[in-house]
Motif scaffolding. Structure first.
Motif, PDB file in Angstrom:
ATOM      1  N   TRP A 164      -6.600  56.620 -50.118  1.00 25.02           N
ATOM      2  CA  TRP A 164      -6.074  57.974 -50.665  1.00 25.02           C
ATOM      3  C   TRP A 164      -6.410  58.914 -49.427  1.00 25.02           C
ATOM      4  CZ3 TRP A 164      -9.153  62.014 -53.830  1.00 25.02           C
ATOM      5  CH2 TRP A 164      -8.329  62.970 -54.219  1.00 25.02           C
ATOM      6  N   ILE A 165      -5.057  59.711 -49.089  1.00 24.65           N
ATOM      7  CA  ILE A 165      -5.130  60.568 -48.002  1.00 24.65           C
ATOM      8  C   ILE A 165      -4.891  61.925 -48.648  1.00 24.65           C
ATOM      9  CG2 ILE A 165      -3.975  61.340 -45.882  1.00 24.65           C
ATOM     10  CD1 ILE A 165      -2.527  58.891 -45.610  1.00 24.65           C
ATOM     11  N   ALA A 213      -9.282  59.131 -46.975  1.00 31.56           N
ATOM     12  CA  ALA A 213      -8.907  59.850 -45.716  1.00 31.56           C
ATOM     13  C   ALA A 213      -8.885  61.170 -45.883  1.00 31.56           C
ATOM     14  CB  ALA A 213      -7.879  59.358 -45.086  1.00 31.56           C
ATOM     15  N   LEU A 214      -9.574  62.259 -45.405  1.00 35.61           N
ATOM     16  CA  LEU A 214      -9.613  63.590 -45.379  1.00 35.61           C
ATOM     17  C   LEU A 214      -8.882  64.368 -44.030  1.00 35.61           C
ATOM     18  CD1 LEU A 214     -10.390  66.276 -46.908  1.00 35.61           C
ATOM     19  CD2 LEU A 214     -12.197  66.216 -46.035  1.00 35.61           C
ATOM     20  N   THR A 215      -7.835  64.919 -44.161  1.00 35.58           N
ATOM     21  CA  THR A 215      -7.730  65.837 -42.840  1.00 35.58           C
ATOM     22  C   THR A 215      -8.272  67.055 -42.833  1.00 35.58           C
ATOM     23  OG1 THR A 215      -5.819  67.177 -44.024  1.00 35.58           O
ATOM     24  CG2 THR A 215      -5.166  65.112 -43.177  1.00 35.58           C
ATOM     25  N   ILE A 257      -2.320  49.897 -48.036  1.00 33.49           N
ATOM     26  CA  ILE A 257      -1.316  51.145 -48.580  1.00 33.49           C
ATOM     27  C   ILE A 257      -2.289  52.359 -48.791  1.00 33.49           C
ATOM     28  CG2 ILE A 257       0.315  51.975 -50.202  1.00 33.49           C
ATOM     29  CD1 ILE A 257       1.156  48.898 -50.312  1.00 33.49           C
ATOM     30  N   TRP A 258      -2.255  53.434 -48.172  1.00 30.91           N
ATOM     31  CA  TRP A 258      -2.702  54.521 -48.549  1.00 30.91           C
ATOM     32  C   TRP A 258      -1.921  55.673 -49.204  1.00 30.91           C
ATOM     33  CZ3 TRP A 258      -6.269  56.150 -43.661  1.00 30.91           C
ATOM     34  CH2 TRP A 258      -7.217  55.324 -43.464  1.00 30.91           C
ATOM     35  N   THR A 280     -14.300  58.135 -46.416  1.00 34.39           N
ATOM     36  CA  THR A 280     -14.651  57.180 -45.326  1.00 34.39           C
ATOM     37  C   THR A 280     -13.683  57.278 -44.168  1.00 34.39           C
ATOM     38  OG1 THR A 280     -12.645  55.934 -46.314  1.00 34.39           O
ATOM     39  CG2 THR A 280     -14.670  55.711 -47.418  1.00 34.39           C
ATOM     40  N   TRP A 281     -12.859  58.309 -44.014  1.00 30.73           N
ATOM     41  CA  TRP A 281     -12.037  58.677 -42.909  1.00 30.73           C
ATOM     42  C   TRP A 281     -11.815  59.989 -42.619  1.00 30.73           C
ATOM     43  CZ3 TRP A 281      -9.739  56.041 -38.704  1.00 30.73           C
ATOM     44  CH2 TRP A 281      -9.687  54.787 -38.779  1.00 30.73           C
ATOM     45  N   TRP A 282     -12.381  60.564 -41.667  1.00 32.02           N
ATOM     46  CA  TRP A 282     -11.809  61.896 -41.307  1.00 32.02           C
ATOM     47  C   TRP A 282     -10.921  61.932 -40.257  1.00 32.02           C
ATOM     48  CZ3 TRP A 282     -13.695  66.945 -42.240  1.00 32.02           C
ATOM     49  CH2 TRP A 282     -13.443  67.942 -41.251  1.00 32.02           C
TER      50      TRP A 282
END
Length: 272
Positions: free
Chosen positions: A187-188, A222-224, A168-169, A244-246
């Motif tokens: 976290w997004i 996660a970063l947009t 769950i983010w 950790t996520w682009w």
């Protein structure tokens, strides 16, 4: 760092067939995830795709992409139905699902159907619904009697492939959203604007990430954002900050479907 797509499934991308086409190109080009919006855009005049139907189609068409929502306003959904839908999607995809959840930023998507659009009440329902969803995914009997929700002795079956639960983010940049994110698995963060400019620097991300979760625990941020082909330095700087996520922002304001498909086909800005 992993690299995914954050797809605005409004307008031209409200057609799930177009999303599947994009997903196939993304997987072939080396992207590792596809996340879709969860909006009732038709309430305010924009065609909008159902996220679960769309992600089910993507799950069938691909074999490696992590898939999920970024993010679902859980307070306007029935948590028991969400738990079942996500569990089925995790089975269908072989354990490739992430569940993104947040408060929901368009009050009309609540009020137009008689739901409470007060932010405080939505936050209460969000927190309680997250607890119910996670409890149902456990496969154990759930008895819950809260302020907004009741579950009387229910055991969900089948449960998700991923144990102890689907990750769950939590989306959102406010202090309450960050506090909520600390309780879950990720976290997004929105890092770009509609003009394609980055609005959050690596230094700002490093500050925000600090203290979110102990570094010894598995945790995703996660970063947009918006990148150009081969922009490996950009990715490296955000990776060094703890991202950790682009998630590459793909939406109609950025260009035509053909232009965006070309950008996706060029692959992620790897090198981080």
């Amino acid at each position: 760092m992993k690299f995914g797509i954050n797809l605005c499934t409004l307008g031209e991308y409200a057609d799930p067939r177009r999303v599947v086409e994009l997903a196939l190109v993304a997987e072939h080009a080396g992207w590792e995830g596809l996340f879709v919006w969860d909006h009732l855009g038709f309430v305010w005049g924009a065609p909008a795709a159902d996220p679960w139907v769309t992600l089910a189609a993507v799950a069938q068409a691909t074999s490696r992409l992590t898939i999920g929502t970024a993010v679902t306003p859980l307070a306007r959904r029935r948590p028991q139905v969400v738990a079942q839908s996500v569990s089925s999607l995790d089975l269908l995809s072989g354990g490739r699902v992430v569940f993104g959840a947040g408060l929901g930023g368009v009050p009309a998507e609540f009020s137009a159907f008689g739901d409470v659009d007060d932010a405080r009440v939505r936050a209460e329902r969000l927190d309680e619904s997250l607890e119910v969803v996670a409890a149902l995914w456990s496969g154990e009997r759930v008895d819950h009697h809260g302020r907004h929700l009741t579950v009387d002795g229910v055991t969900l079956a089948p449960v998700p492939v991923q144990r102890p639960r689907v990750p769950i983010w939590i989306g959102g940049e406010s202090a309450p959203a960050r506090r909520r994110a600390r309780r879950w698995d990720g976290w997004i963060v929105g890092g770009d604007d509609t003009e394609g400019r980055m609005t959050v620097t690596p230094e700002q991300m490093a500050t925000r990430i600090h203290g979110l979760r102990p570094p010894t625990e598995a945790y995703d941020v996660a970063l947009t954002g918006v990148s150009q082909e081969g922009d490996t330095d950009l990715a490296r700087r955000y990776a060094d900050a703890g991202v950790t996520w682009w998630l590459e922002s793909i939406h109609g304001l950025r260009g035509s479907p053909a232009q965006l498909l070309e950008r996706i086909g060029a692959g992620p800005p790897k090198g981080a």
